[in-house]
Scaffold this active site. Structure first.
Site, PDB file in Angstrom:
ATOM      1  N   ASP A   1      -3.944   1.052 -10.461  1.00  0.00           N
ATOM      2  CA  ASP A   1      -5.276   0.672  -9.995  1.00  0.00           C
ATOM      3  C   ASP A   1      -5.397  -0.842 -10.207  1.00  0.00           C
ATOM      4  OD1 ASP A   1      -7.830   0.654  -9.001  1.00  0.00           O
ATOM      5  OD2 ASP A   1      -8.603   2.236 -10.281  1.00  0.00           O
TER       6      ASP A   1
HETATM    7  C1  BGC Z   1     -10.960   1.385  -8.031  1.00  0.00           C
HETATM    8  C2  BGC Z   1     -10.124   2.258  -7.126  1.00  0.00           C
HETATM    9  C3  BGC Z   1      -9.898   1.575  -5.800  1.00  0.00           C
HETATM   10  C4  BGC Z   1      -9.245   0.225  -6.059  1.00  0.00           C
HETATM   11  C5  BGC Z   1      -8.910  -0.554  -4.794  1.00  0.00           C
HETATM   12  C6  BGC Z   1     -10.438  -0.041  -8.106  1.00  0.00           C
HETATM   13  O1  BGC Z   1     -11.333  -0.873  -8.748  1.00  0.00           O
HETATM   14  O2  BGC Z   1     -10.968   1.952  -9.319  1.00  0.00           O
HETATM   15  O3  BGC Z   1     -10.758   3.503  -6.950  1.00  0.00           O
HETATM   16  O4  BGC Z   1      -9.099   2.360  -4.973  1.00  0.00           O
HETATM   17  O5  BGC Z   1     -10.150  -0.553  -6.826  1.00  0.00           O
HETATM   18  O6  BGC Z   1     -10.031  -1.031  -4.173  1.00  0.00           O
END
Ligand code: BGC
Length: 779
Positions: A310
């Site tokens: 993530d």
């Molecule tokens: C979130 C994810 C998301 C990723 C990309 C993160 O901050 O936890 O759910 O897919 O960002 O945008």
């Protein structure tokens, strides 16, 4: 004592069965495709391999110009791909939805340069989470929590299929969805992003969505399908503090039996990728866990997909988690644990540091090759080498009415009727004289709370200019009942300048005055849109302003219908008794206003049930599968040990304008062993005067077990449609092994003893006649 030990040991030894054979690969391999991967891999330099393992944010290769328009900086893109060979890019500029044409242009250019400089197409990823979040004019669906409430897996599949089509129309082959984090803590700001608190609901929904997104063959995705990134692997939804991205402390049984289950289902359904939980479990950050990333997923399940971090989570291993001394150390830990691609949004340091680690022998070349093989496999499976770009001709249905109708249907099936005293609802349009309505509350007339976070922007906060054409609750009710019959006086409004939960100075008296001339009050209360950290709370109670508004209105004596529009269950125990009817709209999406108007007017029937337990008090944040010892009335003797589970509404609860009667619950085996499949059937009759859909939920209770059993567990569900007077027989095929639990020794166990199966108000006993303990981690 010694004797007892020996006897127990003998008993266990006698019942342990030999290990099952090695699990078959989650996705059966395609030999021709694997050969292509090997051929490509053989030609790659170390720099090229490491570049494939990095994912950057689009914003690093563009900027907003003087007119406020974001532009791709081609020179920067050139450098990033020619020099650093990066293999993936994500996100929308400034996390704001772009047009199909912009995506075509930007991703088209990225593909051109990727192929020119590396010979390998880019894999572009977007948070198209409940529809095409980041593509203007596309179809947004209700949030996953509403799909959970619908208990309709087919709706989930169709929604995912439409999102795949519209993503490919925008030239995007990869979405960061589905989310199966098990929303088991109502304080956590992301529970609405998953299908609710239960493992079976999440498992069945994720399988349906993967089919919708990816189609039937995970080795060969067509041009109308996208790769999924099931997230956030795993146990993200149970932070000890209730705040986002904070540690979870969970028993090994809970982890294996509940939190892992939907991810296992996703792996076996062929999800091409998974995104990893940013937080830690029992002190181990998931990004650093060889056990969870490599052993559980890649080895035990033989899942050959790709693991992406993530947002900046390798950095977090040293900046937040303090398990690494610097970024290089963090990269070493994460890559060796099993991370294949680093979402390191703003920096190419990863390339330099990982190369050093390989040269120093701290990350083996075999690990790099394994990671790159997995990345190439996703790209080949998506057919990006042969068809790097999609969209244009053949995508004419983008944003069409047919898709909108599906979103409306999903909204209607995902809104829960929780209370309806004296059949106040439906407020029929056919009654005369038509009732005059006061519409009040902060959620009465804005789109952003209906579509929630991940809608046009990250926080869903730009509804005014991007969701203009959809109807707020006010607009939808005016369309339904006529503007002259709706008095809008909100009483409490959100402060859009300050964002999220701040409210303006309340105007409660104005709303009370407006109530004088109406027959009924509809109070739309709840939350504004949010996701992640901005959604953190310090108090689960609904705001004082909103509760005071309802209390003041109740004094008018007019009947109140509460419409809850919120991402998590905010406590309302003091105002619920003041309402004659209560509807939980959850976050129903762009057609949520219309769906609600149809339901309130009786033009559609309610069929949703609660996807999570709605708490009544802050010290009773239970889930439905609590232990019997937490229940009221289970103890007797000198002391009263009752813990008193105190719920506002239980998981699986929901009313309708019709009624159903359950009868004839039967199980074909009164006695079973682990290899049996139980056939469970029940008759369901529509005993009311309206057609309706009913979610039929099959539960089991294990009456005595060596690990304290849950009071009940959902084992399967389905949804049926019944005309008035119609009866249908619902049949479930329940593998006996699905009644097993994870024992104190961490092994799957099905114990000899009595079980009760429950559907509706019916129960039927059955019994396991032979204990079985599995020695494999998955059964
Ligand atoms: C979130 C994810 C998301 C990723 C990309 C993160 O901050 O936890 O759910 O897919 O960002 O945008």
């Amino acid at each position: 004592m010694k004797k007892l030990f020996v006897a127990t040991f003998l008993f266990c030894a006698a019942t342990i069965v030999p290990a099952q054979s090695v699990v078959t690969p989650a996705i059966p391999r395609d030999a021709a495709l694997e050969a292509k991967i090997e051929k490509t891999l053989q030609k790659m330099t170390l720099d090229e391999k490491i570049g494939q393992m990095l994912e950057l944010n689009l914003d690093v290769m563009g900027k907003t110009n003087a007119e406020g328009k974001w532009e791709l900086n081609e020179a920067m893109l050139d450098t990033l791909i020619s020099k650093w060979k990066i293999g993936s890019i994500l996100n929308a500029p400034a996390t704001r939805a772009a047009t199909v044409e912009q995506w075509q242009k930007w991703i088209g250019l990225i593909q051109k340069k990727s192929i020119k400089y590396t010979g390998i197409p880019d894999i572009y990823g977007l948070d198209h989470n409940h529809g095409v979040t980041y593509t203007q004019g596309g179809t947004l669906f209700p949030q996953p929590i509403n799909l959970g409430a619908s208990f309709n897996t087919e709706l989930a599949r169709i929604g995912a299929e439409i999102t795949a089509y519209e993503s490919r129309a925008a030239n995007c082959p990869w979405v960061y969805n589905p989310v199966v984090d098990l929303g088991r803590d109502p304080r956590w700001p992301r529970i609405w992003e998953s299908f609710g608190e239960d493992a079976i609901v999440n498992s069945k929904m994720v399988v349906a969505e993967i089919k919708g997104y990816q189609g039937d063959d995970p080795n060969h995705l067509g041009k109308y399908h996208v790769g999924t990134s099931t997230k956030h692997y795993f146990a993200y939804g149970a932070p000890w503090s209730g705040k986002d991205r904070t540690p979870a402390y969970l028993s090994p049984q809970m982890l294996r039996e509940k939190y892992f289950e939907p991810f296992k289902a996703a792996a076996l359904a062929g999800t091409l990728t998974m995104m990893v939980n940013s937080a830690s479990i029992n002190g181990v950050p998931v990004h650093a866990s060889y056990e969870y990333l490599t052993k559980w997923l890649k080895e035990d399940l033989q899942w050959d997909g790709m693991l992406v971090t993530d947002w900046a989570d390798i950095n977090n291993l040293f900046t937040r988690e303090h398990v690494a001394k610097d970024k290089k150390d963090a990269i070493r830990i994460a890559i060796n644990a099993g991370i294949d691609m680093s979402m390191d949004p703003y920096s190419v340091d990863f390339c330099v540091l990982l190369k050093e680690l390989v040269e120093e022998g701290k990350v083996p070349m075999s690990r790099i090759d394994d990671a790159v093989r997995r990345i190439l496999r996703v790209k080949y499976r998506l057919n990006l080498f042969d068809e790097p770009n999609t969209g244009g001709k053949g995508y004419e249905k983008f944003g069409c009415d047919e898709f909108a109708q599906k979103s409306l249907q999903a909204a209607e099936e995902g809104i829960v009727l929780l209370k309806n005293e004296g059949n106040l609802l439906p407020l029929t349009t056919h009654s005369s004289p038509l009732k005059k309505i006061l519409l009040t509350g902060p959620n009465a007339n804005q789109m952003r709370c209906l579509h929630g976070g991940w809608s046009y922007t990250w926080q869903g906060s730009r509804a005014e200019d991007l969701a203009e054409k959809y109807n707020t609750i006010y607009e939808a009710l005016c369309n339904k009942y006529g503007k002259e019959n709706i008095v809008l006086e909100q009483g409490v409004t959100y402060n859009e300048e300050k964002q999220y939960f701040d409210e303006n100075e309340p105007q409660i008296q104005k709303a009370v005055d407006a109530a004088a001339n109406v027959d009924v009050i509809i109070a739309c209360i709840g939350e504004n849109s949010y996701t992640e950290t901005p959604g953190n709370l310090s108090d689960l109670w609904l705001s004082d302003n909103q509760r005071n508004l309802v209390k003041a209105l109740a004094k008018t004596g007019k009947p109140i219908i509460l419409i809850l529009n919120e991402g998590r269950p905010r406590l309302i125990a003091d105002i619920e008794p003041l309402a004659t009817a209560v509807v939980d709209a959850l976050i129903p999406g762009n057609y949520g206003g219309d769906a609600l108007a149809n339901l309130l007017a009786g033009d559609a029937n309610f069929s949703a049930k609660m996807p999570y337990t709605y708490p009544r008090e802050i010290n009773s944040l239970n889930t439905y599968d609590y232990k019997v010892s937490e229940e009221v009335g289970t103890m007797s003797g000198a002391y009263n040990y009752d813990a008193k589970v105190s719920l506002q509404w239980p998981f699986g609860y929901g009313m309708s304008y019709t009624t159903y009667a359950y009868s004839n619950l039967k199980v074909d085996k009164a006695a079973f062993t682990a290899d049996d499949v139980l056939t469970v059937s029940v008759d369901v009759k529509n005993t009311g005067s309206r057609a309706g859909k009913e979610a039929v939920l099959l539960y089991s209770s294990d009456l005595v077990a060596s690990v304290v059993p849950d009071n009940k567990r959902l084992r399967d569900f389905t949804k049926i449609e019944l005309q008035p007077g119609e009866t249908k027989t619902v049949t479930f095929k329940l593998p006996a092994k699905s009644l097993a639990f994870v024992g104190a020794d961490g092994q799957w166990t099905l114990e000899e003893g009595d079980f009760i199966l429950k559907v509706g108000d019916q129960t039927v006993p059955t019994a396991c006649t032979k204990t079985k303990v599995w020695s494999t981690p998955n059964i």
